[in-house]
Design a protein around this motif. Structure first.
Motif, PDB file in Angstrom:
ATOM      1  N   ILE A   3     -34.913  15.771 -30.223  1.00  0.00           N
ATOM      2  CA  ILE A   3     -34.137  16.485 -31.232  1.00  0.00           C
ATOM      3  C   ILE A   3     -35.017  16.635 -32.460  1.00  0.00           C
ATOM      4  CG2 ILE A   3     -32.160  16.345 -32.785  1.00  0.00           C
ATOM      5  CD1 ILE A   3     -30.643  14.910 -30.615  1.00  0.00           C
ATOM      6  N   HIS A   4     -35.015  17.840 -33.044  1.00  0.00           N
ATOM      7  CA  HIS A   4     -35.791  18.127 -34.237  1.00  0.00           C
ATOM      8  C   HIS A   4     -34.872  18.680 -35.320  1.00  0.00           C
ATOM      9  CE1 HIS A   4     -39.549  17.758 -32.007  1.00  0.00           C
ATOM     10  NE2 HIS A   4     -38.929  18.418 -31.027  1.00  0.00           N
ATOM     11  N   ALA A   5     -35.084  18.261 -36.554  1.00  0.00           N
ATOM     12  CA  ALA A   5     -34.357  18.823 -37.693  1.00  0.00           C
ATOM     13  C   ALA A   5     -35.332  19.665 -38.509  1.00  0.00           C
ATOM     14  CB  ALA A   5     -33.764  17.719 -38.560  1.00  0.00           C
ATOM     15  N   THR A   6     -34.868  20.823 -38.933  1.00  0.00           N
ATOM     16  CA  THR A   6     -35.700  21.752 -39.691  1.00  0.00           C
ATOM     17  C   THR A   6     -34.903  22.256 -40.885  1.00  0.00           C
ATOM     18  OG1 THR A   6     -36.767  22.489 -37.644  1.00  0.00           O
ATOM     19  CG2 THR A   6     -36.985  23.930 -39.555  1.00  0.00           C
ATOM     20  N   THR A   7     -35.539  22.322 -42.031  1.00  0.00           N
ATOM     21  CA  THR A   7     -34.879  22.927 -43.184  1.00  0.00           C
ATOM     22  C   THR A   7     -34.672  24.408 -42.894  1.00  0.00           C
ATOM     23  OG1 THR A   7     -35.948  21.359 -44.664  1.00  0.00           O
ATOM     24  CG2 THR A   7     -35.029  23.352 -45.670  1.00  0.00           C
ATOM     25  N   HIS A   8     -33.455  24.866 -43.148  1.00  0.00           N
ATOM     26  CA  HIS A   8     -33.060  26.250 -42.872  1.00  0.00           C
ATOM     27  C   HIS A   8     -32.598  26.854 -44.191  1.00  0.00           C
ATOM     28  CE1 HIS A   8     -30.690  29.587 -41.381  1.00  0.00           C
ATOM     29  NE2 HIS A   8     -31.140  29.364 -40.160  1.00  0.00           N
ATOM     30  N   LEU A   9     -33.388  27.758 -44.750  1.00  0.00           N
ATOM     31  CA  LEU A   9     -33.096  28.350 -46.050  1.00  0.00           C
ATOM     32  C   LEU A   9     -32.208  29.576 -45.907  1.00  0.00           C
ATOM     33  CD1 LEU A   9     -36.700  28.113 -47.487  1.00  0.00           C
ATOM     34  CD2 LEU A   9     -34.826  26.483 -47.768  1.00  0.00           C
ATOM     35  N   ASN A  10     -31.279  29.735 -46.835  1.00  0.00           N
ATOM     36  CA  ASN A  10     -30.339  30.852 -46.830  1.00  0.00           C
ATOM     37  C   ASN A  10     -30.674  31.818 -47.959  1.00  0.00           C
ATOM     38  OD1 ASN A  10     -29.099  29.315 -44.875  1.00  0.00           O
ATOM     39  ND2 ASN A  10     -27.448  28.622 -46.190  1.00  0.00           N
ATOM     40  N   PHE A  11     -30.704  33.087 -47.629  1.00  0.00           N
ATOM     41  CA  PHE A  11     -31.002  34.133 -48.600  1.00  0.00           C
ATOM     42  C   PHE A  11     -29.969  35.246 -48.476  1.00  0.00           C
ATOM     43  CE2 PHE A  11     -35.016  32.086 -47.593  1.00  0.00           C
ATOM     44  CZ  PHE A  11     -35.572  31.886 -48.841  1.00  0.00           C
ATOM     45  N   GLY A  77     -28.775  28.848 -54.781  1.00  0.00           N
ATOM     46  CA  GLY A  77     -28.795  27.498 -55.328  1.00  0.00           C
ATOM     47  C   GLY A  77     -27.560  26.696 -54.985  1.00  0.00           C
ATOM     48  N   GLU A  78     -26.457  27.350 -54.646  1.00  0.00           N
ATOM     49  CA  GLU A  78     -25.226  26.638 -54.323  1.00  0.00           C
ATOM     50  C   GLU A  78     -25.149  26.319 -52.831  1.00  0.00           C
ATOM     51  OE1 GLU A  78     -20.540  27.682 -54.430  1.00  0.00           O
ATOM     52  OE2 GLU A  78     -21.699  28.094 -56.239  1.00  0.00           O
ATOM     53  N   ASN A  79     -25.419  27.290 -51.996  1.00  0.00           N
ATOM     54  CA  ASN A  79     -25.485  27.044 -50.553  1.00  0.00           C
ATOM     55  C   ASN A  79     -26.801  27.627 -50.042  1.00  0.00           C
ATOM     56  OD1 ASN A  79     -24.662  29.691 -50.878  1.00  0.00           O
ATOM     57  ND2 ASN A  79     -23.267  29.697 -49.162  1.00  0.00           N
ATOM     58  N   ALA A  80     -27.888  27.100 -50.608  1.00  0.00           N
ATOM     59  CA  ALA A  80     -29.216  27.660 -50.377  1.00  0.00           C
ATOM     60  C   ALA A  80     -29.876  27.187 -49.092  1.00  0.00           C
ATOM     61  CB  ALA A  80     -30.125  27.326 -51.561  1.00  0.00           C
ATOM     62  N   PHE A  81     -29.284  26.208 -48.390  1.00  0.00           N
ATOM     63  CA  PHE A  81     -29.941  25.734 -47.183  1.00  0.00           C
ATOM     64  C   PHE A  81     -28.944  25.196 -46.168  1.00  0.00           C
ATOM     65  CE2 PHE A  81     -29.360  21.897 -49.538  1.00  0.00           C
ATOM     66  CZ  PHE A  81     -29.171  20.918 -48.583  1.00  0.00           C
ATOM     67  N   LEU A  82     -29.413  25.079 -44.943  1.00  0.00           N
ATOM     68  CA  LEU A  82     -28.716  24.423 -43.841  1.00  0.00           C
ATOM     69  C   LEU A  82     -29.683  23.395 -43.280  1.00  0.00           C
ATOM     70  CD1 LEU A  82     -27.705  27.634 -41.868  1.00  0.00           C
ATOM     71  CD2 LEU A  82     -26.111  26.196 -43.107  1.00  0.00           C
ATOM     72  N   VAL A  83     -29.190  22.401 -42.594  1.00  0.00           N
ATOM     73  CA  VAL A  83     -30.055  21.551 -41.798  1.00  0.00           C
ATOM     74  C   VAL A  83     -29.908  22.051 -40.363  1.00  0.00           C
ATOM     75  CG1 VAL A  83     -30.584  19.225 -41.008  1.00  0.00           C
ATOM     76  CG2 VAL A  83     -29.742  19.591 -43.349  1.00  0.00           C
ATOM     77  N   ALA A  84     -31.000  22.526 -39.786  1.00  0.00           N
ATOM     78  CA  ALA A  84     -30.991  23.061 -38.430  1.00  0.00           C
ATOM     79  C   ALA A  84     -31.436  21.961 -37.472  1.00  0.00           C
ATOM     80  CB  ALA A  84     -31.926  24.262 -38.330  1.00  0.00           C
ATOM     81  N   VAL A  85     -30.607  21.687 -36.484  1.00  0.00           N
ATOM     82  CA  VAL A  85     -30.914  20.666 -35.484  1.00  0.00           C
ATOM     83  C   VAL A  85     -31.037  21.348 -34.133  1.00  0.00           C
ATOM     84  CG1 VAL A  85     -30.084  18.587 -34.326  1.00  0.00           C
ATOM     85  CG2 VAL A  85     -29.697  18.883 -36.781  1.00  0.00           C
ATOM     86  N   GLU A  86     -32.195  21.166 -33.492  1.00  0.00           N
ATOM     87  CA  GLU A  86     -32.420  21.706 -32.160  1.00  0.00           C
ATOM     88  C   GLU A  86     -32.631  20.556 -31.195  1.00  0.00           C
ATOM     89  OE1 GLU A  86     -34.607  25.909 -32.387  1.00  0.00           O
ATOM     90  OE2 GLU A  86     -35.851  24.220 -33.006  1.00  0.00           O
ATOM     91  N   GLY A  87     -31.969  20.624 -30.076  1.00  0.00           N
ATOM     92  CA  GLY A  87     -32.152  19.641 -29.024  1.00  0.00           C
ATOM     93  C   GLY A  87     -32.629  20.317 -27.765  1.00  0.00           C
TER      94      GLY A  87
END
Length: 138
Positions: A3-11, A77-87
């Protein structure tokens, strides 16, 4: 299995440019899938925006990004990212999903999609946004 976690930026319309910039900084490979590519256009203005983007370098650097659809709220800045988890398996992702969903708000139910055997999004009880999926092609 892994399992890997990756920063997921929202634009909102800038994901392609941001991914290009991060690619120029960190190198590696860059992948961009638009809403049109994925046959997932809800609003015509979103067709050429990024639905899924990734920069992955041999150094281990990974960052994902997308353009929040125009019909969803977004404030920089309020909902600027997600944590993406891939398995690597559906079982791994389902196990993580089942634990994270306790007290969570489901944004996108965990289900098969056009690009992966399982994909889902939720906001956990602490207000952190997560996207979980089964990795494909790695």
């Amino acid at each position: 299995m892994s399992i890997h976690a990756t920063t997921h930026l929202n634009f909102r319309g800038d994901a392609r440019q941001a991914l290009g910039f991060y690619h120029s900084v960190f190198g590696g490979a860059s992948t961009v899938v638009t809403y049109q590519d994925a046959v997932n256009v809800r609003i015509p203005a979103d067709a050429d925006r990024v639905m899924w983007g990734l920069v992955a370098a041999d150094s281990g650097f990974r960052i994902m990004a997308y353009d929040v659809p125009a019909d969803m709220p977004w404030h920089q800045g309020e909902n600027a990212f997600l944590v993406a988890v891939e398995g690597s398996t559906a079982e791994e992702i389902t196990a993580c999903w089942d634990k994270l969903r306790e007290g969570a708000t489901i944004t996108q139910p965990l289900a098969p999609s056009q690009w992966t055997p399982l994909f889902g999004m939720l906001k956990d009880r602490y207000g952190v946004n997560w996207v979980l999926s089964v990795a494909v092609g790695r």
